[in-house]
Design a protein around this motif. Structure first.
Motif, short mmCIF file in Angstrom:
data_model
loop_
_atom_site.label_atom_id
_atom_site.label_comp_id
_atom_site.label_asym_id
_atom_site.label_seq_id
_atom_site.Cartn_x
_atom_site.Cartn_y
_atom_site.Cartn_z
N LEU A 98 5.01 4.01 7.47
CA LEU A 98 5.59 3.42 8.67
C LEU A 98 6.28 2.10 8.35
O LEU A 98 7.38 1.83 8.84
CB LEU A 98 4.51 3.20 9.74
N GLN A 99 5.64 1.26 7.53
CA GLN A 99 6.24 -0.01 7.14
C GLN A 99 7.56 0.21 6.41
O GLN A 99 8.55 -0.46 6.69
CB GLN A 99 5.30 -0.79 6.23
N GLN A 155 -3.81 -0.57 16.87
CA GLN A 155 -3.34 0.56 16.08
C GLN A 155 -4.30 0.81 14.92
O GLN A 155 -4.71 -0.13 14.24
CB GLN A 155 -1.95 0.29 15.54
N TYR A 185 0.21 4.11 7.22
CA TYR A 185 0.64 2.75 7.54
C TYR A 185 1.76 2.29 6.60
O TYR A 185 2.76 1.74 7.03
CB TYR A 185 -0.56 1.80 7.45
N ARG A 186 1.60 2.54 5.32
CA ARG A 186 2.61 2.13 4.33
C ARG A 186 3.93 2.88 4.56
O ARG A 186 5.01 2.31 4.41
CB ARG A 186 2.10 2.35 2.92
N HIS A 190 -4.53 3.32 11.55
CA HIS A 190 -3.82 4.29 10.71
C HIS A 190 -4.55 4.43 9.38
O HIS A 190 -5.15 3.48 8.90
CB HIS A 190 -2.40 3.82 10.39
N ARG A 191 -4.41 5.59 8.77
CA ARG A 191 -4.80 5.72 7.37
C ARG A 191 -3.83 4.86 6.57
O ARG A 191 -2.67 4.69 6.95
CB ARG A 191 -4.71 7.18 6.91
N GLU A 192 -4.28 4.33 5.44
CA GLU A 192 -3.44 3.41 4.67
C GLU A 192 -2.11 4.02 4.27
O GLU A 192 -1.05 3.39 4.40
CB GLU A 192 -4.17 2.94 3.41
N GLU A 193 -2.12 5.28 3.81
CA GLU A 193 -0.86 5.89 3.36
C GLU A 193 0.12 6.08 4.51
O GLU A 193 1.33 5.93 4.33
CB GLU A 193 -1.12 7.22 2.63
#
Length: 80
Positions: A51-52, A41, A48-49, A43-46
């Motif tokens: 999604l978490q 996977q 990813y955050r 993802h751009r960091e923002e």
């Protein structure tokens, strides 16, 4: 943190099968390309955050839901 200097067209290899290539650099904007297997996977960091956070919220039910489930699983007393 590893810090590298790369020019447009140059790449960094991560592990055996991930290649990050600098495509273009214009002022403060850098365009990169990432080649990775489909099962990795990216993802751009923002994103990813977000999604978490959404996964954490979905995994922790509201207290009222837990109590309602607990109540529904309790045996009801039988009238004599």
């Amino acid at each position: 943190m590893l810090v590298l200097t790369r020019k447009a067209g140059e790449s960094v290899i991560i592990g055996d099968n991930i290649v990050v290539t600098v495509l273009e650099a214009r002022g403060d904007v850098i365009r990169i390309g990432i080649q990775a297997p489909r099962d990795v996977q990216v993802h751009r960091e923002e994103v990813y955050r977000e999604l978490q956070a959404a996964n954490r919220e979905a995994a922790s039910p509201a207290e009222e839901s837990v109590q309602a489930l607990t109540d529904s699983l309790r045996p009801t007393p039988r009238p004599d």
